[in-house]
Design a protein around this motif. Sequence first.
Motif, PDB file in Angstrom:
ATOM      1  N   UNK A 184     -11.504  -8.285  -5.067  1.00 38.35           N
ATOM      2  CA  UNK A 184     -10.082  -8.560  -4.821  1.00 38.35           C
ATOM      3  C   UNK A 184      -9.175  -7.602  -5.578  1.00 38.35           C
ATOM      4  N   UNK A 185      -9.535  -7.286  -6.828  1.00 34.84           N
ATOM      5  CA  UNK A 185      -8.670  -6.436  -7.652  1.00 34.84           C
ATOM      6  C   UNK A 185      -8.641  -4.987  -7.178  1.00 34.84           C
ATOM      7  N   UNK A 186      -9.598  -4.620  -6.351  1.00 29.98           N
ATOM      8  CA  UNK A 186      -9.637  -3.250  -5.821  1.00 29.98           C
ATOM      9  C   UNK A 186      -9.104  -3.156  -4.392  1.00 29.98           C
ATOM     10  N   UNK A 187      -8.430  -4.197  -3.945  1.00 27.22           N
ATOM     11  CA  UNK A 187      -7.817  -4.199  -2.612  1.00 27.22           C
ATOM     12  C   UNK A 187      -6.325  -4.486  -2.751  1.00 27.22           C
ATOM     13  N   UNK A 188      -5.518  -3.663  -2.126  1.00 25.65           N
ATOM     14  CA  UNK A 188      -4.064  -3.801  -2.166  1.00 25.65           C
ATOM     15  C   UNK A 188      -3.533  -3.921  -0.742  1.00 25.65           C
ATOM     16  N   UNK A 189      -2.612  -4.869  -0.512  1.00 23.75           N
ATOM     17  CA  UNK A 189      -2.079  -5.102   0.826  1.00 23.75           C
ATOM     18  C   UNK A 189      -0.563  -4.973   0.824  1.00 23.75           C
ATOM     19  N   UNK A 190      -0.038  -4.427   1.914  1.00 29.08           N
ATOM     20  CA  UNK A 190       1.411  -4.290   2.039  1.00 29.08           C
ATOM     21  C   UNK A 190       1.815  -4.345   3.499  1.00 29.08           C
ATOM     22  N   UNK A 191       3.050  -4.762   3.730  1.00 22.34           N
ATOM     23  CA  UNK A 191       3.618  -4.779   5.082  1.00 22.34           C
ATOM     24  C   UNK A 191       4.066  -3.368   5.435  1.00 22.34           C
ATOM     25  N   UNK A 192       3.649  -2.888   6.605  1.00 22.12           N
ATOM     26  CA  UNK A 192       4.030  -1.538   7.010  1.00 22.12           C
ATOM     27  C   UNK A 192       3.933  -1.412   8.526  1.00 22.12           C
ATOM     28  N   UNK A 193       4.589  -0.399   9.040  1.00 19.07           N
ATOM     29  CA  UNK A 193       4.626  -0.126  10.476  1.00 19.07           C
ATOM     30  C   UNK A 193       3.971   1.230  10.714  1.00 19.07           C
ATOM     31  N   UNK A 194       2.926   1.276  11.519  1.00 18.17           N
ATOM     32  CA  UNK A 194       2.174   2.517  11.728  1.00 18.17           C
ATOM     33  C   UNK A 194       2.988   3.586  12.457  1.00 18.17           C
ATOM     34  N   UNK A 195       4.064   3.193  13.096  1.00 13.23           N
ATOM     35  CA  UNK A 195       4.922   4.194  13.739  1.00 13.23           C
ATOM     36  C   UNK A 195       5.752   4.958  12.712  1.00 13.23           C
ATOM     37  N   UNK A 196       5.908   4.368  11.529  1.00 14.38           N
ATOM     38  CA  UNK A 196       6.647   5.041  10.454  1.00 14.38           C
ATOM     39  C   UNK A 196       6.155   4.500   9.116  1.00 14.38           C
ATOM     40  N   UNK A 197       4.918   4.808   8.729  1.00 15.33           N
ATOM     41  CA  UNK A 197       4.367   4.268   7.478  1.00 15.33           C
ATOM     42  C   UNK A 197       5.192   4.711   6.281  1.00 15.33           C
ATOM     43  N   UNK A 198       5.436   3.760   5.369  1.00 13.51           N
ATOM     44  CA  UNK A 198       6.295   4.094   4.235  1.00 13.51           C
ATOM     45  C   UNK A 198       5.751   3.605   2.895  1.00 13.51           C
ATOM     46  N   UNK A 199       4.661   2.838   2.904  1.00 14.58           N
ATOM     47  CA  UNK A 199       4.200   2.229   1.650  1.00 14.58           C
ATOM     48  C   UNK A 199       3.014   2.955   1.022  1.00 14.58           C
ATOM     49  N   UNK A 200       2.456   3.947   1.700  1.00 19.83           N
ATOM     50  CA  UNK A 200       1.257   4.610   1.199  1.00 19.83           C
ATOM     51  C   UNK A 200       1.543   6.060   0.835  1.00 19.83           C
ATOM     52  N   UNK A 201       1.268   6.414  -0.414  1.00 20.90           N
ATOM     53  CA  UNK A 201       1.479   7.780  -0.885  1.00 20.90           C
ATOM     54  C   UNK A 201       0.160   8.517  -1.077  1.00 20.90           C
ATOM     55  N   UNK A 202      -0.931   7.953  -0.557  1.00 22.82           N
ATOM     56  CA  UNK A 202      -2.251   8.506  -0.787  1.00 22.82           C
ATOM     57  C   UNK A 202      -2.816   9.148   0.472  1.00 22.82           C
ATOM     58  N   UNK A 203      -3.845   9.970   0.261  1.00 19.95           N
ATOM     59  CA  UNK A 203      -4.695  10.392   1.371  1.00 19.95           C
ATOM     60  C   UNK A 203      -6.010   9.630   1.245  1.00 19.95           C
ATOM     61  N   UNK A 204      -6.737   9.534   2.357  1.00 22.97           N
ATOM     62  CA  UNK A 204      -7.873   8.618   2.412  1.00 22.97           C
ATOM     63  C   UNK A 204      -9.146   9.309   2.865  1.00 22.97           C
ATOM     64  N   UNK A 205     -10.258   8.770   2.383  1.00 20.92           N
ATOM     65  CA  UNK A 205     -11.580   9.243   2.789  1.00 20.92           C
ATOM     66  C   UNK A 205     -12.109   8.466   3.991  1.00 20.92           C
ATOM     67  N   UNK A 206     -11.607   7.248   4.165  1.00 18.63           N
ATOM     68  CA  UNK A 206     -12.045   6.365   5.238  1.00 18.63           C
ATOM     69  C   UNK A 206     -10.816   5.656   5.793  1.00 18.63           C
ATOM     70  N   UNK A 207     -10.651   5.686   7.118  1.00 20.05           N
ATOM     71  CA  UNK A 207      -9.561   4.938   7.746  1.00 20.05           C
ATOM     72  C   UNK A 207     -10.112   4.150   8.927  1.00 20.05           C
ATOM     73  N   UNK A 208      -9.838   2.852   8.930  1.00 21.05           N
ATOM     74  CA  UNK A 208     -10.146   1.991  10.067  1.00 21.05           C
ATOM     75  C   UNK A 208      -8.848   1.740  10.827  1.00 21.05           C
ATOM     76  N   UNK A 209      -8.782   2.240  12.052  1.00 20.13           N
ATOM     77  CA  UNK A 209      -7.630   2.047  12.939  1.00 20.13           C
ATOM     78  C   UNK A 209      -8.157   1.375  14.208  1.00 20.13           C
ATOM     79  N   UNK A 210      -8.552   0.125  14.088  1.00 18.00           N
ATOM     80  CA  UNK A 210      -9.295  -0.517  15.166  1.00 18.00           C
ATOM     81  C   UNK A 210      -8.450  -1.568  15.888  1.00 18.00           C
ATOM     82  N   UNK A 211      -8.572  -1.553  17.208  1.00 17.03           N
ATOM     83  CA  UNK A 211      -7.909  -2.555  18.052  1.00 17.03           C
ATOM     84  C   UNK A 211      -6.398  -2.566  17.841  1.00 17.03           C
ATOM     85  N   UNK A 212      -5.847  -1.364  17.729  1.00 16.85           N
ATOM     86  CA  UNK A 212      -4.409  -1.187  17.532  1.00 16.85           C
ATOM     87  C   UNK A 212      -3.798  -0.408  18.686  1.00 16.85           C
TER      88      UNK A 212
END
Length: 266
Positions: A184-212
């Motif tokens: 739990x402590x290694x998971x962070x959740x936030x409200x965001x819109x994929x058409x204009x993401x604004x809460x993430x300042x990171x780049x990622x090694x793994x992305x799940x974009x499923x059923x969207x």
Amino acid sequence: MISVQAFNQLNRVLEQKTGISLAKNKRDIVGSRLSSRLRATQCESYNEYYHFIISEKGSNELSTFIDKMTTHETYFFREASQFEFLLSYLKDKPPKRFPIRAWSAASSTGEEAYSIAMILEDLFYNHSWHVYGTDISETTIAMAQEALFAISTVSKVPKKYKKSYCLKGYGVHDGSFSVTKQIKSNCTFSVDNLLAPSTLDYSFDIIFLRNVLIYFDETKQLKILNNVIKRLNHAGLLFLGHSESLRYKRDDLKMLQPCIYKKISP
């Protein structure tokens, strides 16, 4: 039954707030999902409900409306073959740098993000890793942060992970389970819109974009893909849902398996 006019009005609100536009054949589904909200708000018709949610008085109900229209089925290790691929791939090709960052881009109530987290903790418990989950629904993000799930859903978790990372609830939480503090402590959740993401300042090694993507037209699909892929590291993995595929070949992605891609250019 919801009228064509009311469906179009509500669909227009949904598109304005989320970018999602529902097909005409979804009219009965919309009516079914909102029938309980008519009773809760004491609206006598879907047309009256529409006028209520766009009013200042109905601002809280507008959030509930969005939740009703955007919350989709999810469960632990859904489309299990993709998680099996991820586990095998990371075993064979462990990352050369840490921390490892993963993004569950439509995390709903958190089951997908926590499934990824269990794999990362299993493989890299002595390294730094983090999973980020985003969703447009405030309600589902709150549920993901709470991390309290019906005990019946734990059956979807592989036995090894169930034993190591799942905690049965007692007392007021009887009939539920949660995940360990480390997960739990290694998971962070936030409200965001994929058409204009604004809460993430990171780049990622793994992305799940499923059923969207299936909920958007082609123009918005491309915009979402571009927003997501530019946040994927070189050699990072992108997972789409089994009912989704890229319409056009992209020079920045290589398909490893159907609906699983590797980024091959910066």
